[in-house]
Design an enzyme around this catalytic site. Structure first.
Site, PDB file in Angstrom:
ATOM      1  N   ARG A  17      -2.657  -2.017  -3.455  1.00 51.41           N
ATOM      2  CA  ARG A  17      -3.888  -1.266  -3.229  1.00 51.41           C
ATOM      3  C   ARG A  17      -3.872  -0.026  -4.116  1.00 51.41           C
ATOM      4  NH1 ARG A  17      -5.379   3.146   1.272  1.00 51.41           N
ATOM      5  NH2 ARG A  17      -7.615   3.315   0.842  1.00 51.41           N
ATOM      6  N   ARG A  33     -10.169   9.585  19.836  1.00 48.32           N
ATOM      7  CA  ARG A  33      -9.802   9.327  21.229  1.00 48.32           C
ATOM      8  C   ARG A  33      -9.597  10.636  21.995  1.00 48.32           C
ATOM      9  NH1 ARG A  33      -5.027   5.329  19.447  1.00 48.32           N
ATOM     10  NH2 ARG A  33      -4.876   7.089  18.009  1.00 48.32           N
ATOM     11  N   HIS A  82     -13.138   2.621   0.168  1.00 50.30           N
ATOM     12  CA  HIS A  82     -13.103   1.586   1.219  1.00 50.30           C
ATOM     13  C   HIS A  82     -13.805   0.303   0.780  1.00 50.30           C
ATOM     14  CE1 HIS A  82     -13.028   5.256   4.117  1.00 50.30           C
ATOM     15  NE2 HIS A  82     -11.788   4.830   3.923  1.00 50.30           N
ATOM     16  N   GLU A 109      -8.229  -5.321   5.043  1.00 53.29           N
ATOM     17  CA  GLU A 109      -8.138  -4.989   3.623  1.00 53.29           C
ATOM     18  C   GLU A 109      -6.939  -5.663   2.958  1.00 53.29           C
ATOM     19  OE1 GLU A 109      -9.531  -0.557   3.073  1.00 53.29           O
ATOM     20  OE2 GLU A 109      -8.725  -0.790   5.102  1.00 53.29           O
ATOM     21  N   ASN A 158     -13.156   0.300  17.950  1.00 52.61           N
ATOM     22  CA  ASN A 158     -12.592   0.559  19.278  1.00 52.61           C
ATOM     23  C   ASN A 158     -13.347   1.559  20.141  1.00 52.61           C
ATOM     24  OD1 ASN A 158     -10.072  -1.098  19.128  1.00 52.61           O
ATOM     25  ND2 ASN A 158      -9.670   0.238  17.383  1.00 52.61           N
ATOM     26  N   ARG A 186     -11.850  15.900   7.055  1.00 56.64           N
ATOM     27  CA  ARG A 186     -12.676  16.197   5.884  1.00 56.64           C
ATOM     28  C   ARG A 186     -14.060  16.664   6.326  1.00 56.64           C
ATOM     29  NH1 ARG A 186     -11.141  10.503   3.550  1.00 56.64           N
ATOM     30  NH2 ARG A 186      -9.065  10.899   2.706  1.00 56.64           N
ATOM     31  N   GLY A 213     -10.674   8.440   7.953  1.00 56.85           N
ATOM     32  CA  GLY A 213     -11.569   8.545   6.811  1.00 56.85           C
ATOM     33  C   GLY A 213     -12.715   7.598   7.083  1.00 56.85           C
ATOM     34  N   ASN A 221       0.878  -1.177   0.000  1.00 56.03           N
ATOM     35  CA  ASN A 221       0.000   0.000   0.000  1.00 56.03           C
ATOM     36  C   ASN A 221       0.912   1.224   0.000  1.00 56.03           C
ATOM     37  OD1 ASN A 221      -1.835   2.051   0.397  1.00 56.03           O
ATOM     38  ND2 ASN A 221      -2.766   1.176   2.240  1.00 56.03           N
ATOM     39  N   ILE A 254     -15.548   3.236  10.007  1.00 54.43           N
ATOM     40  CA  ILE A 254     -15.356   4.500  10.724  1.00 54.43           C
ATOM     41  C   ILE A 254     -13.904   4.596  11.198  1.00 54.43           C
ATOM     42  CG2 ILE A 254     -16.225   5.995  12.540  1.00 54.43           C
ATOM     43  CD1 ILE A 254     -18.361   5.208  10.547  1.00 54.43           C
TER      44      ILE A 254
END
Length: 398
Positions: A91, A285, A180, A385, A335, A241, A212, A7, A209
């Site tokens: 990717r 967080r 995604h 992924e 999480n 964003r 991005g 990636n 989530i």
């Protein structure tokens, strides 16, 4: 068969080496600060000590050579020779309408990926650098490209078209593509497997989530709508964003602040979202910590964020005429106990009943967080992924 998954970003390169006999990860790592004289390679072989190396890495060809050296290192390596690598999977974010599924890298495929640079100027060019760098270092090894957009190519025209002059679609392919896709594809299949139900019979809403973020309506195993648009800017409020906004804001602000196109693009992509509203951070967080300490801006950012997630879930339940499963995945989705709680507690009209004790459990395995009586099964499914890329690469090169 051993497959190297890459990636590539503009200044970074993530990698994982898979043994496809049991889909185990032999090693993974990250090259950071490519283009600088203090680049960092962090190499993590399974069941061996981690290795970190700081050196000058000015471009991706050198980065991949360093990765291959680490993989074959006598002390920290996991293979005896790069000849053991049977294929490389890459990717690539944007495949446009040209790639409805993963593809073997050919000259024609590379030409088409370059043609799509305008649709993903921040993502596709680095992917091409990764492809070229792998070709230089492993010239006889087959390569495969796996696209974030491919899963969403099943969307019907009514979902992907914008209500603007059709000539813009005909000439420039201006439409919704989503992103995604590898994650939404993976977790929807894992959800069906976890529940022991046929994927073809399920209406699933997958919530990826992270910094991005996107939500997808998966009906019968295929994507029928998704929140990201022609670019990853549309849809949910994200870390930096803006997500959905009135398009008239753009020329209005440009005129008032005398901004250039590049400046307003940077504002919407890099200086909006959680970061803009909280004034603290783009990290959920830190937003949650700020909210718990009584910071009103952090609370507003959190409330706006969860409100938009809940709205998209509701809209996709309407679009599919119901929902059987809601899945949370990616860094925040997997999480953040408090985010899931806030989103789900006001979806009772759908028949959602959250089990707070199950929601509070932290685990790296797929798990149910709704009650047995809940009309909608709510799951947390860790995404993978890289494994999707490895599987597609394995399938195509066999």
């Amino acid at each position: 068969m051993k497959i190297l998954v890459i990636n590539a970003g503009s200044s970074s390169l993530k990698y994982q080496l898979y043994d496809m006999r049991d889909e185990s990860v032999l090693a993974k790592g990250l090259v950071e600060r490519i283009g600088m004289d203090s680049s960092i390679l962090t190499h993590k072989p399974t069941n061996k000590n981690e290795m970190t190396e700081v050196s000058e890495i000015l471009e991706h060809t050198t980065a991949i050579r360093k990765v291959l050296n680490a993989l074959t290192d006598k002390e920290h390596g996991v293979i005896g020779s790069i000849d053991e690598i049977d294929a490389v999977g890459h990717r690539v974010v944007h495949g446009g309408e040209s790639f409805k599924e993963s593809a073997v890298v050919t000259e024609e495929a590379k030409k088409e990926i370059r043609r799509l640079f305008d649709l993903a100027p921040l993502h596709n060019p680095p992917s091409m650098m990764g492809i070229k760098a792998a070709e230089v270092n492993m010239p006889n090894v087959p390569q495969v490209v796996v696209f974030d957009t491919a899963f969403h190519q099943t969307m019907p025209e009514k979902a992907y078209m914008y209500a603007i002059p059709r000539v813009l679609y005909n000439k420039y392919k201006v439409r919704r593509y989503g992103a995604h896709g590898t994650s939404h594809d993976f977790v929807s299949k894992e959800a069906a497997k976890f529940l022991g139900r046929p994927l073809e019979e399920l209406k699933i809403i997958t919530c990826h989530i992270g910094n991005g973020a996107s939500i997808t309506a998966v009906k019968g195993g295929v994507s029928v709508d998704t929140s990201m648009g022609m670019t990853p800017l549309e849809g949910l409020m994200m870390g930096t964003r803006s997500g959905d906004l009135d398009p008239a804001i753009v020329p209005y602000v440009m005129n008032k602040e005398e901004l250039t196109v590049n400046e307003v693009n940077s504002m919407l992509n890099k200086h909006s979202g959680l970061l803009a509203i909280s004034g603290v951070s783009s990290d959920m967080r830190e937003i949650t910590d700020g909210m718990e300490k009584g910071d009103p801006n952090s609370k507003l950012a959190f409330d706006m964020y969860t409100y938009r997630v809940r709205k998209y879930i509701g809209s996709y339940a309407a679009a599919m005429n119901g929902v059987d499963v809601i899945v949370f995945t990616a860094g925040v989705g997997e999480n953040s106990v408090v985010l899931r709680q806030k989103v789900l507690e006001e979806l009772t009209y759908l028949g959602v009943e959250i089990d707070e004790s199950l929601n509070a459990i932290r685990s790296g395995e797929p798990r149910r967080i709704s009650t047995e009586q809940s009309k909608v099964a709510v799951l947390v499914v860790p995404t993978n992924e890289e494994l999707v890329i490895a599987r597609d690469t394995f399938r195509l090169v066999q």
